[in-house]
Design a protein around this motif. Structure first.
Motif, PDB file in Angstrom:
ATOM      1  N   GLY A 276       0.772  -1.237   0.000  1.00 40.26           N
ATOM      2  CA  GLY A 276       0.000   0.000   0.000  1.00 40.26           C
ATOM      3  C   GLY A 276       0.803   1.287   0.000  1.00 40.26           C
ATOM      4  N   PHE A 277       2.131   1.203   0.103  1.00 39.99           N
ATOM      5  CA  PHE A 277       2.943   2.420   0.131  1.00 39.99           C
ATOM      6  C   PHE A 277       4.401   2.111  -0.190  1.00 39.99           C
TER       7      PHE A 277
ATOM      8  N   GLY B  11      -1.389   9.749 -11.858  1.00 37.74           N
ATOM      9  CA  GLY B  11      -2.131   8.878 -12.766  1.00 37.74           C
ATOM     10  C   GLY B  11      -1.262   7.755 -13.300  1.00 37.74           C
ATOM     11  N   GLY B  12      -0.180   7.457 -12.596  1.00 35.56           N
ATOM     12  CA  GLY B  12       0.745   6.407 -13.016  1.00 35.56           C
ATOM     13  C   GLY B  12       1.668   6.836 -14.147  1.00 35.56           C
ATOM     14  N   LYS B  13       1.660   8.121 -14.508  1.00 36.82           N
ATOM     15  CA  LYS B  13       2.452   8.601 -15.648  1.00 36.82           C
ATOM     16  C   LYS B  13       3.886   8.968 -15.288  1.00 36.82           C
ATOM     17  N   SER B  14       4.169   9.142 -14.008  1.00 37.24           N
ATOM     18  CA  SER B  14       5.528   9.407 -13.532  1.00 37.24           C
ATOM     19  C   SER B  14       5.867   8.367 -12.484  1.00 37.24           C
ATOM     20  N   SER B  15       7.138   8.103 -12.301  1.00 36.49           N
ATOM     21  CA  SER B  15       7.547   7.110 -11.310  1.00 36.49           C
ATOM     22  C   SER B  15       7.445   7.691  -9.897  1.00 36.49           C
ATOM     23  N   PRO B  16       7.349   6.820  -8.896  1.00 37.68           N
ATOM     24  CA  PRO B  16       7.384   7.307  -7.512  1.00 37.68           C
ATOM     25  C   PRO B  16       8.657   8.116  -7.221  1.00 37.68           C
ATOM     26  N   VAL B  17       9.770   7.695  -7.781  1.00 35.37           N
ATOM     27  CA  VAL B  17      11.029   8.421  -7.588  1.00 35.37           C
ATOM     28  C   VAL B  17      10.917   9.839  -8.143  1.00 35.37           C
ATOM     29  N   SER B  18      10.375   9.978  -9.346  1.00 35.41           N
ATOM     30  CA  SER B  18      10.212  11.309  -9.952  1.00 35.41           C
ATOM     31  C   SER B  18       9.296  12.189  -9.113  1.00 35.41           C
ATOM     32  N   LEU B  19       8.198  11.614  -8.630  1.00 35.98           N
ATOM     33  CA  LEU B  19       7.271  12.385  -7.806  1.00 35.98           C
ATOM     34  C   LEU B  19       7.944  12.885  -6.539  1.00 35.98           C
ATOM     35  N   VAL B  20       8.672  12.028  -5.863  1.00 31.47           N
ATOM     36  CA  VAL B  20       9.329  12.429  -4.614  1.00 31.47           C
ATOM     37  C   VAL B  20      10.404  13.474  -4.889  1.00 31.47           C
TER      38      VAL B  20
ATOM     39  N   ASP C 137      26.384  21.259   4.144  1.00 34.59           N
ATOM     40  CA  ASP C 137      26.114  19.989   4.817  1.00 34.59           C
ATOM     41  C   ASP C 137      25.048  19.208   4.061  1.00 34.59           C
ATOM     42  N   SER C 138      24.582  18.119   4.668  1.00 35.23           N
ATOM     43  CA  SER C 138      23.552  17.299   4.038  1.00 35.23           C
ATOM     44  C   SER C 138      22.591  16.781   5.102  1.00 35.23           C
ATOM     45  N   ILE C 139      21.396  16.418   4.636  1.00 39.15           N
ATOM     46  CA  ILE C 139      20.364  15.885   5.525  1.00 39.15           C
ATOM     47  C   ILE C 139      19.703  14.712   4.811  1.00 39.15           C
ATOM     48  N   ASP C 140      19.374  13.675   5.596  1.00 41.03           N
ATOM     49  CA  ASP C 140      18.649  12.521   5.077  1.00 41.03           C
ATOM     50  C   ASP C 140      17.214  12.559   5.584  1.00 41.03           C
ATOM     51  N   TYR C 141      16.304  12.152   4.720  1.00 44.47           N
ATOM     52  CA  TYR C 141      14.881  12.166   5.011  1.00 44.47           C
ATOM     53  C   TYR C 141      14.282  10.804   4.697  1.00 44.47           C
ATOM     54  N   GLN C 142      13.162  10.500   5.367  1.00 41.74           N
ATOM     55  CA  GLN C 142      12.385   9.314   5.018  1.00 41.74           C
ATOM     56  C   GLN C 142      10.961   9.774   4.727  1.00 41.74           C
ATOM     57  N   VAL C 143      10.503   9.449   3.530  1.00 42.64           N
ATOM     58  CA  VAL C 143       9.182   9.880   3.072  1.00 42.64           C
ATOM     59  C   VAL C 143       8.327   8.642   2.834  1.00 42.64           C
ATOM     60  N   THR C 144       7.096   8.696   3.309  1.00 42.79           N
ATOM     61  CA  THR C 144       6.122   7.656   3.019  1.00 42.79           C
ATOM     62  C   THR C 144       5.232   8.152   1.890  1.00 42.79           C
ATOM     63  N   LEU C 145       5.154   7.367   0.837  1.00 38.20           N
ATOM     64  CA  LEU C 145       4.310   7.701  -0.314  1.00 38.20           C
ATOM     65  C   LEU C 145       3.251   6.618  -0.439  1.00 38.20           C
ATOM     66  N   GLU C 146       2.032   6.961  -0.091  1.00 38.45           N
ATOM     67  CA  GLU C 146       0.933   6.001  -0.188  1.00 38.45           C
ATOM     68  C   GLU C 146       0.520   5.851  -1.655  1.00 38.45           C
ATOM     69  N   LYS C 147       0.268   4.617  -2.061  1.00 41.13           N
ATOM     70  CA  LYS C 147      -0.030   4.333  -3.469  1.00 41.13           C
ATOM     71  C   LYS C 147      -1.254   5.075  -3.993  1.00 41.13           C
TER      72      LYS C 147
ATOM     73  N   TYR D  42      -0.133   8.600  -4.696  1.00 38.68           N
ATOM     74  CA  TYR D  42       0.723   8.589  -5.892  1.00 38.68           C
ATOM     75  C   TYR D  42      -0.141   8.572  -7.151  1.00 38.68           C
ATOM     76  N   GLU D  43      -1.148   7.700  -7.179  1.00 35.81           N
ATOM     77  CA  GLU D  43      -2.037   7.609  -8.342  1.00 35.81           C
ATOM     78  C   GLU D  43      -2.806   8.906  -8.551  1.00 35.81           C
ATOM     79  N   LYS D  44      -3.253   9.504  -7.461  1.00 41.07           N
ATOM     80  CA  LYS D  44      -4.000  10.762  -7.546  1.00 41.07           C
ATOM     81  C   LYS D  44      -3.157  11.857  -8.203  1.00 41.07           C
ATOM     82  N   LEU D  45      -1.892  11.931  -7.824  1.00 40.03           N
ATOM     83  CA  LEU D  45      -1.036  13.004  -8.340  1.00 40.03           C
ATOM     84  C   LEU D  45      -0.482  12.726  -9.729  1.00 40.03           C
TER      85      LEU D  45
END
Length: 94
Positions: free
Chosen positions: A14-15, A45-54, A27-37, A40-43
């Motif tokens: 589901g995510f 429509g499956g036309k971009s990858s989850p990586v591209s969206l994030v 400097d640098s910072i690390d993040y953790q993002v939860t992307l619910e499926k 992702y589809e809402k934004l």
């Protein structure tokens, strides 16, 4: 300008859990993002990858402030709580 790199994406039921690394000259910072499926589809429509969206979402956040102002761990849909035009803006950017 900061560099944004998606370091890892782990698919779960589901995510996705996405690890993002943002670095600039100081400097640098690390993040953790939860992307619910469904979100992702809402934004995309499956036309971009989850990586591209994030990645585009981090570019959006960086255009609004600094990397230090971004929560270290968050759900992608929380962005709209702070920036009401996020969904419209990101759909146009993808």
């Amino acid at each position: 300008m900061a560099s944004i790199e998606v370091k890892n994406i782990e698919e779960r039921e589901g995510f996705w859990l996405v690890n993002v690394h943002v670095a600039d000259a100081s400097d640098s910072i690390d993040y953790q993002v939860t992307l619910e499926k469904p979100y992702y589809e809402k934004l995309t429509g499956g036309k971009s990858s989850p990586v591209s969206l994030v990645k585009r979402s981090f570019e959006y956040l960086m255009s609004k402030g600094t990397k230090e102002e971004i929560f270290r761990s968050f759900k992608l849909q929380q962005i709209k709580d702070f920036y009401p035009t996020f969904e419209t803006d990101i759909k146009e950017a993808l």
